[in-house]
Design a protein around this motif. Structure first.
Motif, PDB file in Angstrom:
ATOM      1  N   ARG A 184      -6.232   9.079  -4.049  1.00 36.90           N
ATOM      2  CA  ARG A 184      -6.278  10.458  -3.550  1.00 36.90           C
ATOM      3  C   ARG A 184      -5.346  11.413  -4.311  1.00 36.90           C
ATOM      4  O   ARG A 184      -5.761  12.527  -4.676  1.00 36.90           O
ATOM      5  N   ASP A 218       0.820  -1.213   0.000  1.00 39.50           N
ATOM      6  CA  ASP A 218       0.000   0.000   0.000  1.00 39.50           C
ATOM      7  C   ASP A 218       0.854   1.264   0.000  1.00 39.50           C
ATOM      8  O   ASP A 218       0.608   2.189  -0.778  1.00 39.50           O
ATOM      9  N   ILE A 255       0.893   4.146  -2.946  1.00 37.66           N
ATOM     10  CA  ILE A 255       0.527   5.539  -2.682  1.00 37.66           C
ATOM     11  C   ILE A 255       1.649   6.477  -3.110  1.00 37.66           C
ATOM     12  O   ILE A 255       1.404   7.530  -3.720  1.00 37.66           O
ATOM     13  N   PHE A 260     -14.694  11.593   2.231  1.00 38.33           N
ATOM     14  CA  PHE A 260     -13.336  11.542   1.681  1.00 38.33           C
ATOM     15  C   PHE A 260     -12.635  12.879   1.844  1.00 38.33           C
ATOM     16  O   PHE A 260     -11.466  12.949   2.243  1.00 38.33           O
ATOM     17  N   ALA A 316     -10.809   1.719   1.889  1.00 41.29           N
ATOM     18  CA  ALA A 316      -9.933   2.797   2.356  1.00 41.29           C
ATOM     19  C   ALA A 316      -8.603   2.765   1.615  1.00 41.29           C
ATOM     20  O   ALA A 316      -8.039   3.811   1.277  1.00 41.29           O
ATOM     21  N   ARG A 317      -8.100   1.573   1.346  1.00 42.10           N
ATOM     22  CA  ARG A 317      -6.836   1.445   0.607  1.00 42.10           C
ATOM     23  C   ARG A 317      -6.973   2.016  -0.799  1.00 42.10           C
ATOM     24  O   ARG A 317      -6.109   2.760  -1.273  1.00 42.10           O
ATOM     25  N   GLU A 318      -8.054   1.662  -1.484  1.00 41.62           N
ATOM     26  CA  GLU A 318      -8.270   2.149  -2.845  1.00 41.62           C
ATOM     27  C   GLU A 318      -8.421   3.669  -2.865  1.00 41.62           C
ATOM     28  O   GLU A 318      -7.906   4.346  -3.760  1.00 41.62           O
ATOM     29  N   ALA A 319      -9.111   4.204  -1.869  1.00 40.41           N
ATOM     30  CA  ALA A 319      -9.290   5.653  -1.798  1.00 40.41           C
ATOM     31  C   ALA A 319      -7.962   6.358  -1.555  1.00 40.41           C
ATOM     32  O   ALA A 319      -7.674   7.397  -2.163  1.00 40.41           O
ATOM     33  N   ASP A 320      -7.136   5.803  -0.681  1.00 38.29           N
ATOM     34  CA  ASP A 320      -5.841   6.427  -0.389  1.00 38.29           C
ATOM     35  C   ASP A 320      -4.933   6.415  -1.617  1.00 38.29           C
ATOM     36  O   ASP A 320      -4.188   7.377  -1.866  1.00 38.29           O
ATOM     37  N   ILE A 321      -4.980   5.323  -2.387  1.00 39.01           N
ATOM     38  CA  ILE A 321      -4.148   5.236  -3.582  1.00 39.01           C
ATOM     39  C   ILE A 321      -4.604   6.235  -4.643  1.00 39.01           C
ATOM     40  O   ILE A 321      -3.790   6.830  -5.363  1.00 39.01           O
ATOM     41  N   CYS A 355      -3.324   0.319  -8.544  1.00 43.55           N
ATOM     42  CA  CYS A 355      -4.669   0.152  -7.976  1.00 43.55           C
ATOM     43  C   CYS A 355      -5.327  -1.065  -8.606  1.00 43.55           C
ATOM     44  O   CYS A 355      -5.422  -1.167  -9.837  1.00 43.55           O
ATOM     45  N   ARG A 406       1.505   9.394  -5.941  1.00 49.71           N
ATOM     46  CA  ARG A 406       1.896  10.781  -5.687  1.00 49.71           C
ATOM     47  C   ARG A 406       2.914  11.264  -6.715  1.00 49.71           C
ATOM     48  O   ARG A 406       2.832  12.389  -7.217  1.00 49.71           O
TER      49      ARG A 406
END
Length: 299
Positions: A215, A100, A104, A240, A208-213, A130, A108
C-alpha cells in the motif's frame, strides 16, 4: 505420448511459454544420466561405509575408544596420501520472515523517502519485505506519462507483465489500449500502474498482508504523480481503495473523491481487461464507464 515433432510451431511456442511461466529453466541434461545406477551405487557406498569389520569392532570394544576410520591399502610403490576428511557440516540458518508490522513500517519509510518516481523505483527494487518478489521475475513499476494528469491502476502484474517488466503487457494490454483508444486516449498519454508490483504465483489474488505491505508504494506513486483523474480496474483494485466487500459491478461507474497519499483525486472504477476477455458481455458496462470517464476529463 506426444513428441515435439507432433506439435506445430505455434503449439510448441505455447508449451515453452507455459513451462517458462511455471519456473522450468531446463528440460534435458547435457549428457544422459542413469539415475537408477547412480542410486544403487550410492546405496552400496553408504553400506560399505557403515559396516565395520568384526576385528575392528572387537578392537574398539577392547580399547574402549572410538572407531578408527577405515583406509584402503596403498598400492605397491605408491606414496601414502594424507587422510582426506569430509568437511564439517555447516549449520544453515533458516530465513526469518519479517513480521507484518515491521514490513509495513519499512515500506512506509522507503516510500516516504522517495522524492520522485525514479527514486521510488530504486527504493522498491531494494525492498525485501514482500515475499512476492522472491517468485516474480521482475518488479513491474509505473509506466507512461506521469505529467498527463490521468492514472490507471490495476490489481497486479500478470504473466506477460512479469515477463516484460511493464504493466499491462500482452493480450490484456492490447485490450486496455483499445479501451483507452475508444475515448480518445493513447497508452502513452496516461500513467499505468498496479496496486501490487510483483506477480503473485499462478496469478492468484494478493493476500491482505501482501496488499498492506504494498500500500505505501502505490499511494506514494499517486502522491508523486498527482493525477487529476484516477481510473481503477477490477474488483481487487476497487476494494483496495474504496474498502468494503462490494463487487466491481456494485462499485463501478460512480465517481468518488478518493483521499490517497495526502491528496484527493476524483476516481472512477470499472472492469479490468481480464473481465472483458473472459466475459465479453461485460464490454457494454466498461464502455458506459469509459464514456463517463471521458466526459469528466474533458469537462
Amino acid at each position: 505420448m506426444i513428441s515435439a515433432h507432433d506439435l506445430s510451431p505455434a503449439q510448441l511456442a505455447a508449451l515453452l511459454a507455459f513451462h517458462a511461466d511455471a519456473g522450468v529453466e531446463w528440460l534435458l541434461e547435457e549428457e544422459p544420466v542413469d539415475r537408477f545406477a547412480e542410486f544403487e551405487a550410492m546405496k552400496t557406498a553408504r553400506g560399505s561405509a557403515r559396516a565395520p569389520s568384526a576385528a575392528s569392532q572387537r578392537s574398539e570394544v577392547e580399547s574402549g575408544g572410538a572407531p578408527a576410520p577405515r583406509q584402503a591399502p596403498a598400492a605397491p610403490g605408491s606414496t601414502p596420501s594424507r587422510e582426506v576428511r569430509a568437511p564439517a557440516p555447516v549449520a544453515s540458518t533458516p530465513a526469518v520472515a519479517i513480521p507484518d508490522a515491521q514490513a509495513i513500517e519499512e515500506a512506509r519509510f522507503a516510500a516516504g523517502s522517495a522524492r520522485s518516481l525514479a527514486e521510488l523505483r530504486v527504493a522498491m527494487e531494494g525492498f525485501a519485505g514482500c515475499n512476492l518478489r522472491n517468485s516474480a521475475r521482475n518488479l513491474v513499476f509505473a509506466e507512461g506519462d506521469e505529467a498527463g494528469g490521468i492514472m490507471v491502476v490495476g490489481p497486479m502484474p500478470y504473466a506477460d507483465d512479469d515477463r516484460d517488466g511493464q504493466p499491462f503487457a500482452g493480450r490484456l494490454g492490447e485490450m486496455l489500449t483499445r479501451m483507452l483508444a475508444g475515448i480518445g486516449l493513447a497508452r502513452e498519454q496516461v500513467l499505468l500502474s498496479n496496486v501490487v508490483p510483483w506477480r503473485p504465483p499462478g496469478n492468484r489474488v494478493p493476500t491482505a498482508r501482501e496488499a498492506d505491505i504494498c500500500r505505501p508504494f502505490i499511494e506514494r506513486q499517486i502522491a508523486l504523480a498527482e493525477p487529476k483523474h484516477l481510473l481503477l480496474l477490477g474488483n481487487f483494485t476497487a476494494r483496495f481503495f474504496f474498502g468494503g466487500n462490494d463487487t466491481i459491478h456494485q462499485l463501478r461507474g460512480e465517481w468518488r473523491d478518493l483521499p490517497v497519499g495526502g491528496i484527493t483525486v476524483p476516481t472512477l472504477a470499472t472492469l479490468h481487461p481480464q473481465d472483458l476477455v473472459t466475459a465479453p458481455m461485460n464490454k457494454r458496462f466498461a464502455w458506459q464507464d469509459l464514456l463517463a470517464f471521458k466526459a469528466r476529463i474533458q469537462g
